[in-house]
Design a protein around this motif. Structure first.
Motif, PDB file in Angstrom:
ATOM      1  N   ARG A  85      82.822  47.235   1.969  1.00  0.00           N
ATOM      2  CA  ARG A  85      83.482  46.932   3.232  1.00  0.00           C
ATOM      3  C   ARG A  85      83.770  45.437   3.347  1.00  0.00           C
ATOM      4  O   ARG A  85      84.887  45.021   3.703  1.00  0.00           O
ATOM      5  CB  ARG A  85      82.582  47.404   4.376  1.00  0.00           C
ATOM      6  N   ALA A  86      82.756  44.625   3.006  1.00  0.00           N
ATOM      7  CA  ALA A  86      82.939  43.176   3.084  1.00  0.00           C
ATOM      8  C   ALA A  86      84.022  42.708   2.109  1.00  0.00           C
ATOM      9  O   ALA A  86      84.857  41.849   2.444  1.00  0.00           O
ATOM     10  CB  ALA A  86      81.622  42.473   2.790  1.00  0.00           C
ATOM     11  N   GLU A  87      84.033  43.279   0.901  1.00  0.00           N
ATOM     12  CA  GLU A  87      85.043  42.908  -0.093  1.00  0.00           C
ATOM     13  C   GLU A  87      86.439  43.287   0.384  1.00  0.00           C
ATOM     14  O   GLU A  87      87.403  42.514   0.235  1.00  0.00           O
ATOM     15  CB  GLU A  87      84.731  43.598  -1.421  1.00  0.00           C
ATOM     16  N   LEU A  88      86.563  44.463   0.972  1.00  0.00           N
ATOM     17  CA  LEU A  88      87.870  44.912   1.449  1.00  0.00           C
ATOM     18  C   LEU A  88      88.325  44.111   2.667  1.00  0.00           C
ATOM     19  O   LEU A  88      89.515  43.803   2.816  1.00  0.00           O
ATOM     20  CB  LEU A  88      87.804  46.406   1.784  1.00  0.00           C
ATOM     21  N   GLN A  89      87.392  43.747   3.532  1.00  0.00           N
ATOM     22  CA  GLN A  89      87.749  42.908   4.681  1.00  0.00           C
ATOM     23  C   GLN A  89      88.254  41.547   4.219  1.00  0.00           C
ATOM     24  O   GLN A  89      89.182  40.984   4.810  1.00  0.00           O
ATOM     25  CB  GLN A  89      86.548  42.753   5.614  1.00  0.00           C
ATOM     26  N   GLY A  92      91.753  41.648   3.633  1.00  0.00           N
ATOM     27  CA  GLY A  92      92.604  41.862   4.783  1.00  0.00           C
ATOM     28  C   GLY A  92      92.479  43.215   5.453  1.00  0.00           C
ATOM     29  O   GLY A  92      93.168  43.480   6.452  1.00  0.00           O
ATOM     30  N   ALA A  93      91.605  44.085   4.943  1.00  0.00           N
ATOM     31  CA  ALA A  93      91.439  45.402   5.548  1.00  0.00           C
ATOM     32  C   ALA A  93      90.792  45.278   6.924  1.00  0.00           C
ATOM     33  O   ALA A  93      89.880  44.472   7.120  1.00  0.00           O
ATOM     34  CB  ALA A  93      90.584  46.292   4.649  1.00  0.00           C
ATOM     35  N   VAL A 103      85.648  53.412   4.073  1.00  0.00           N
ATOM     36  CA  VAL A 103      85.711  52.634   2.830  1.00  0.00           C
ATOM     37  C   VAL A 103      86.587  53.347   1.797  1.00  0.00           C
ATOM     38  O   VAL A 103      87.303  52.703   1.020  1.00  0.00           O
ATOM     39  CB  VAL A 103      84.293  52.380   2.282  1.00  0.00           C
ATOM     40  N   LEU A 104      86.563  54.679   1.794  1.00  0.00           N
ATOM     41  CA  LEU A 104      87.379  55.424   0.834  1.00  0.00           C
ATOM     42  C   LEU A 104      88.863  55.221   1.107  1.00  0.00           C
ATOM     43  O   LEU A 104      89.666  55.088   0.175  1.00  0.00           O
ATOM     44  CB  LEU A 104      87.034  56.907   0.896  1.00  0.00           C
ATOM     45  N   LEU A 105      89.250  55.196   2.375  1.00  0.00           N
ATOM     46  CA  LEU A 105      90.668  54.997   2.712  1.00  0.00           C
ATOM     47  C   LEU A 105      91.151  53.612   2.303  1.00  0.00           C
ATOM     48  O   LEU A 105      92.187  53.465   1.634  1.00  0.00           O
ATOM     49  CB  LEU A 105      90.867  55.206   4.213  1.00  0.00           C
ATOM     50  N   HIS A 106      90.411  52.582   2.698  1.00  0.00           N
ATOM     51  CA  HIS A 106      90.822  51.221   2.341  1.00  0.00           C
ATOM     52  C   HIS A 106      90.654  50.972   0.838  1.00  0.00           C
ATOM     53  O   HIS A 106      91.433  50.220   0.235  1.00  0.00           O
ATOM     54  CB  HIS A 106      90.008  50.202   3.135  1.00  0.00           C
ATOM     55  N   GLY A 107      89.649  51.585   0.230  1.00  0.00           N
ATOM     56  CA  GLY A 107      89.449  51.431  -1.208  1.00  0.00           C
ATOM     57  C   GLY A 107      90.596  52.020  -1.995  1.00  0.00           C
ATOM     58  O   GLY A 107      91.066  51.439  -2.980  1.00  0.00           O
TER      59      GLY A 107
END
Length: 628
Positions: A85-89, A92-93, A103-107
């Motif tokens: 989550r932190a990596e995706l944020q 820009g997520a 997390v699966l959707l943004h991943g």
């Protein structure tokens, strides 16, 4: 932890009836008693049953991305979701929930199928991408969570966590696959590369399936596999410290929960190690539970109580009768396919006990496969040493003759039951190991099957999958090859199926920290002497746990859940065994006279066919339920 279901039309995006998706999901309501959801669009429908564990009210499923392009239905837990989550944020997520599903959707949006390599968890999910016009199915590395799918006559692909989910669709044909019956009679379970219902498939552990609109349904792709071909370097002490760090991290990551959490405690090495590390990480008493038996030789309660006292756990125990076979129909309903590991009876009871106080329970499953804990590994290693001493032609002739001449003495003490060992030494290592993990031998299966069944099998032999797996294993040693084959077949087909179905049958989430993939990958690199030494399996693990556990726990003989099925078929189930010869559903596949002889020989004590009779009972009940 949940149940999922859905439909996808790869060619023409036909309308999907929401009631059909709901029916497929609701038949799995035991997997998700806390809520349900469904979503449909042209050519696709996703259903979900939820057992709330993380973000109890904020992560309903199926879940869609903010722009509606992605929708997912998901069963499992992503243990490293906070890091992802932190990596995706940082990329820009923007997240609107606090759970792991999003997390699966943004991943997927960030990495596509490569997202799988970043996930540490147990999972099976289906993700629809409207832009790419595809459905992506995936299963975790070790196969902790199940996923079944089938191609239907109207062009749709139906999928569900459990077989009963896909069978809820009226277009699924219910025809038995005789090859799966052969597989089941060999191993006591239907392996993940087979299904008792012809045409239905299971997505294999560590595999994914990308179904794209306008294209034929492809074969699944393998995205992970355990590799035994490399060897770790370093001292035993350094490897021991690395192992402890991995185990500690695996346990702590699986203690994240928004609902009550506890552990199964048998008093054996594996569950005791998990409880020790939980106690180290927890600020409150760990909730533990143990099932005891009313037969002294099978009761481990005193060992479990010793660990509970050592770590001041909030401990509960319950005694069940050794003749607890009243659960047969409950288990048949839970497993769908025939399943003959009789320890499922005890596993169900301990899950039942745990569920009275917790919603999540950690188990010790997986250490025997990862660290070479089974006694059969010791025998395999010893037999391979003997095989190496004699040329194959001489070994086959000498040991084959001795094995055929030696009497089959099921009644004798183990030291005098040498027939199996002699025959194993006459074979190559892969053939011998394939038989060692089995229940009913090829010769006995051949005697039991009807002529019609033998013809329908067309030469299919259950053991061949083990032989192939050992032959093709990325491995250096015979022990590597045996463990690799067990990761392919025994672990997902028996151990993890047993834990998943019995826990999910009562809405309990079971987590297996000793199957953290980083721990498994590390264990696969250990030199053989660090796994098996002096006849002692799990050598490095036991040594590493000496700082936590007493030696009488670490080094006592392995017991495990033992169910006295042989005694049952000479006592309360003797008539049930005799009745099998008249079974309508078994009659076409098996020779009634052969079953009658089997039951009579067992009842009289001339032979021990208890496990095979248990297989036949469970097969008959499952076939009646599935095919009427």
């Amino acid at each position: 932890m949940c149940g999922i279901a859905g439909l996808y039309y790869p060619q023409t995006p036909k309308p999907v009836d929401p009631a059909r998706i709901r029916a497929m999901a609701d038949v799995q309501a035991h997997r998700g008693p806390d809520g349900s959801g469904l979503w449909t669009a042209p050519g696709v429908g996703l259903g979900h049953r939820r057992l709330s564990i993380i973000d109890l009210t904020g992560s309903p499923q199926p879940m869609a991305s903010a722009d509606g392009a992605l929708t997912v239905t998901y069963n499992g837990e992503i243990y490293n979701f906070a890091d992802l989550r932190a990596e995706l944020q940082a990329r820009g997520a923007v997240f609107v929930t606090s759970g792991d599903t999003e997390v699966l959707l943004h991943g997927w949006a960030a990495w596509g199928p490569a997202m799988l390599e970043r996930l540490n968890g147990m999972f099976a999910f289906a993700l629809h991408d409207a832009r790419r016009q595809c459905l992506f199915l995936a299963r975790d590395r070790l196969g902790v969570k199940p996923l079944h799918y089938v191609e239907l006559s109207d062009g749709a692909v139906a999928f569900a966590s459990e077989l009963k989910g896909v069978l809820a669709h009226p277009l699924v044909r219910r025809d038995p696959d005789i090859r799966a019956v052969e597989d089941y009679m060999a191993f006591g379970y239907v392996p993940d590369d087979a299904c008792i219902v012809a045409g239905v498939k299971k997505l294999a552990a560590g595999h994914s399936l990308l179904i794209e609109r306008g294209r034929p349904v492809p074969a699944p792709s393998r995205w992970w596999g355990v590799d035994f071909s490399n060897r770790a370097t370093g001292s035993a002490k350094a490897l021991e410290e690395e192992l402890v760090a991995l185990m500690r991290g695996a346990v702590r990551s699986r203690m994240v929960s928004d609902v009550p959490l506890g552990a199964f405690l048998s008093g054996g090495v594996d569950s005791s190690a998990v409880v020790a590390l939980m106690a180290e990480a927890s600020g409150r008493a760990v909730k533990t539970c143990t099932i005891g038996f009313d037969e002294v030789g099978h009761d481990e309660r005193s060992h479990a109580a010793q660990i509970a006292e050592r770590f001041a756990t909030d401990h509960r125990e319950r005694v069940v009768a050794a003749d607890d076979f009243a659960l047969i129909d409950t288990l048949v309903a839970a497993f769908d396919e025939p399943f003959a590991d009789a320890s499922a009876l005890a596993t169900y009871r301990v899950c039942e006990l745990a569920r009275e106080q917790v919603t999540v329970a950690l188990s010790g499953d997986g250490a025997d496969e990862a660290m070479a804990g089974y006694r059969r590994y010791k025998f395999q290693a010893a037999e391979e040493r003997v095989r190496g001493l004699l040329p194959e032609h001489l070994r086959t002739r000498v040991f084959g003759a001795l094995g055929r001449a030696y009497p089959k003495a099921d009644w004798a003490p183990r030291a005098f039951r040498a027939k199996t060992t002699l025959l194993a030494l006459a074979e190559n290592g892969a053939e011998a190991y394939a038989r060692a993990v089995g229940v009913t031998t090829p010769a006995l299966r051949a005697a039991l099957f009807s002529d019609t069944a033998k013809q329908a099998l067309g030469g299919h032999r259950a053991e061949d999958r083990y032989v192939r797996a050992m032959r093709d294993a990325p491995a250096r040693d015979a022990l590597d090859r045996a463990q690799y084959a067990d990761f392919q077949h025994w672990l997902p087909g028996d151990i993890l199926t047993k834990t998943d179905r019995t826990s999910m049958a009562i809405g309990l989430e079971a987590r297996e920290p000793l199957l953290d993939y980083r721990l498994v990958e590390f264990a696969a690199t250990l030199p053989v002497s660090m796994r098996l030494r002096g006849g002692q399996g799990k050598w490095l693990m036991k040594r590493s746990m000496e700082r936590y556990l007493p030696k009488d726990i670490l080094y006592r003989p392995k017991m495990g859940f033992v169910t006295p099925v042989s005694a049952w078929f000479r006592g309360p189930l003797a008539d049930e065994a005799a009745r099998l010869a008249k079974s309508r559903v078994l009659g076409g596949m098996f020779d009634p006279a052969a079953i009658a002889r089997l039951a009579a020989d067992h009842r009289s004590g001339r032979a021990d066919h208890g496990r095979t009779l248990w297989q036949l009972v469970m097969l008959e009940r499952a076939m009646e339920r599935l095919f009427g």
